[in-house]
Design a protein around this motif. Structure first.
Motif, PDB file in Angstrom:
ATOM      1  N   THR A  58     -38.567 -12.438  10.262  1.00  0.00           N
ATOM      2  CA  THR A  58     -38.982 -11.056  10.505  1.00  0.00           C
ATOM      3  C   THR A  58     -38.494 -10.634  11.887  1.00  0.00           C
ATOM      4  O   THR A  58     -38.209 -11.468  12.754  1.00  0.00           O
ATOM      5  CB  THR A  58     -40.507 -10.903  10.452  1.00  0.00           C
ATOM      6  OG1 THR A  58     -41.090 -11.650  11.541  1.00  0.00           O
ATOM      7  CG2 THR A  58     -41.062 -11.395   9.126  1.00  0.00           C
ATOM      8  N   ASP A 116     -37.513  -7.903   6.923  1.00  0.00           N
ATOM      9  CA  ASP A 116     -38.303  -6.698   6.727  1.00  0.00           C
ATOM     10  C   ASP A 116     -37.436  -5.447   6.624  1.00  0.00           C
ATOM     11  O   ASP A 116     -37.945  -4.324   6.640  1.00  0.00           O
ATOM     12  CB  ASP A 116     -39.348  -6.537   7.843  1.00  0.00           C
ATOM     13  CG  ASP A 116     -38.936  -7.124   9.173  1.00  0.00           C
ATOM     14  OD1 ASP A 116     -37.716  -7.314   9.384  1.00  0.00           O
ATOM     15  OD2 ASP A 116     -39.817  -7.393   9.987  1.00  0.00           O
ATOM     16  N   THR A 117     -36.108  -5.625   6.506  1.00  0.00           N
ATOM     17  CA  THR A 117     -35.188  -4.520   6.296  1.00  0.00           C
ATOM     18  C   THR A 117     -34.445  -4.749   4.991  1.00  0.00           C
ATOM     19  O   THR A 117     -33.893  -5.833   4.760  1.00  0.00           O
ATOM     20  CB  THR A 117     -34.178  -4.422   7.447  1.00  0.00           C
ATOM     21  OG1 THR A 117     -34.884  -4.155   8.668  1.00  0.00           O
ATOM     22  CG2 THR A 117     -33.162  -3.317   7.218  1.00  0.00           C
ATOM     23  N   GLU A 134     -33.961  -1.322  13.870  1.00  0.00           N
ATOM     24  CA  GLU A 134     -34.084  -2.360  12.843  1.00  0.00           C
ATOM     25  C   GLU A 134     -33.078  -3.488  13.004  1.00  0.00           C
ATOM     26  O   GLU A 134     -33.341  -4.617  12.576  1.00  0.00           O
ATOM     27  CB  GLU A 134     -33.901  -1.744  11.449  1.00  0.00           C
ATOM     28  CG  GLU A 134     -34.981  -0.753  11.062  1.00  0.00           C
ATOM     29  CD  GLU A 134     -34.744  -0.136   9.699  1.00  0.00           C
ATOM     30  OE1 GLU A 134     -35.723   0.323   9.082  1.00  0.00           O
ATOM     31  OE2 GLU A 134     -33.575  -0.109   9.240  1.00  0.00           O
TER      32      GLU A 134
END
Length: 222
Positions: A195, A30-31, A41
Motif C-alpha cells: 500500500t 490501492d491504485t 498516487e
C-alpha cells in the motif's frame, strides 16, 4: 568512498541531491492497475516525502516530478530521465547525488502482485531495495564501484534499526543513469502489492537514515 560529498553539505545551500522518477507512473495496490498519472498516487508522492525530509534536515534537495515513462513511452523512460538529470546538473552543478525512486513488481505463485513488507513494531513497512548498476552491459560507467561503495554504507546504515526492512542490494549489468553523478542510487520502495501508506513509512525512514549517514560522514571528514 570519501567524505567530500557529505562535507560539501555544510558549505553550500545549493541543491546537493536530485530526486526523480524514471518510472513515475508506478503506483501501489490501492491504485487500480498499479499505475497512475496522479502525483498523489504514484511515485512522485514517495519522492516528495523523501525530498521534504531531506530539506527539513538541512540537506538541500530538488525533486523532479516528470513522468518520464509517459513522455515517449516506457521504452524511452531512461533516456528521457537522462535528459532531465543532465539539465538539472547544468542548472545546479552542486548536485552530486541522484536518487531514482521506483517501486518493484513481484508476483506470487498464482501470478498476483506480492507485497514486500516487514513489521516494525505493530506497523507494516514496505521493504527497501537498492539497485546498483555496473559497466557489464558494455556502456561506460567508470565510477560504478564508487557508487556501490556508498550504497553498501547506506544499506548498513538502513539495517541498523530494522535489519529486515532492507533487501539484499541488487547489482545489475545496466547502469540506470547512475554514471551521471558520483553518488547515484536506484531505490525501490516496496512493490506493487504494497500500500502507499507502507511505502510512505519506509520513504520517511530512508530519508532519515540517509541524512544521518551524510551528516556523520561530514563530521568525521572535518
Amino acid at each position: 568512498f570519501d567524505g567530500t560529498f557529505a562535507a560539501a553539505l555544510t558549505e553550500t545551500d545549493e541543491p546537493q541531491v536530485l530526486i526523480l522518477h524514471t518510472h513515475g507512473s508506478e503506483a501501489y495496490a490501492d491504485t487500480e492497475g498499479y499505475r497512475s498519472t496522479s502525483p498523489e498516487e504514484n511515485m512522485v508522492r514517495i519522492g516528495r516525502e523523501i525530498a521534504d525530509y531531506l530539506n527539513a534536515a538541512g540537506i538541500p534537495a530538488v525533486h523532479d516530478t516528470t513522468l518520464h515513462d509517459e513522455t515517449l513511452g516506457y521504452d524511452y523512460s531512461y533516456s528521457q530521465a537522462a535528459k532531465s538529470i543532465s539539465a538539472y546538473l547544468e542548472q545546479y552543478p552542486t548536485i552530486r547525488m541522484v536518487i531514482d525512486v521506483h517501486r518493484d513488481a513481484v508476483e506470487d505463485a498464482s501470478g498476483r502482485q506480492k507485497a514486500m513488507s516487514t513489521l516494525v513494531g505493530e506497523e507494516s513497512y514496505a521493504q527497501l531495495l537498492l539497485v546498483m548498476g555496473t559497466d557489464l552491459s558494455g556502456q561506460a560507467h567508470p565510477n560504478w564501484q564508487n557508487n556501490l561503495s556508498f550504497a553498501m554504507k547506506l544499506q548498513a546504515y538502513l539495517k541498523q534499526d530494522y535489519p529486515n526492512l532492507v533487501r539484499q542490494t541488487s547489482l545489475r549489468s545496466s547502469r540506470y543513469n547512475e554514471h551521471l553523478t558520483p553518488f547515484s542510487i536506484l531505490l525501490e520502495v516496496g512493490s506493487a502489492g504494497n500500500t502507499q501508506t507502507e511505502a510512505l513509512r519506509s520513504a520517511t525512514y530512508f530519508a532519515q537514515k540517509l541524512s544521518e549517514l551524510l551528516k556523520e560522514i561530514s563530521k568525521s571528514d572535518n
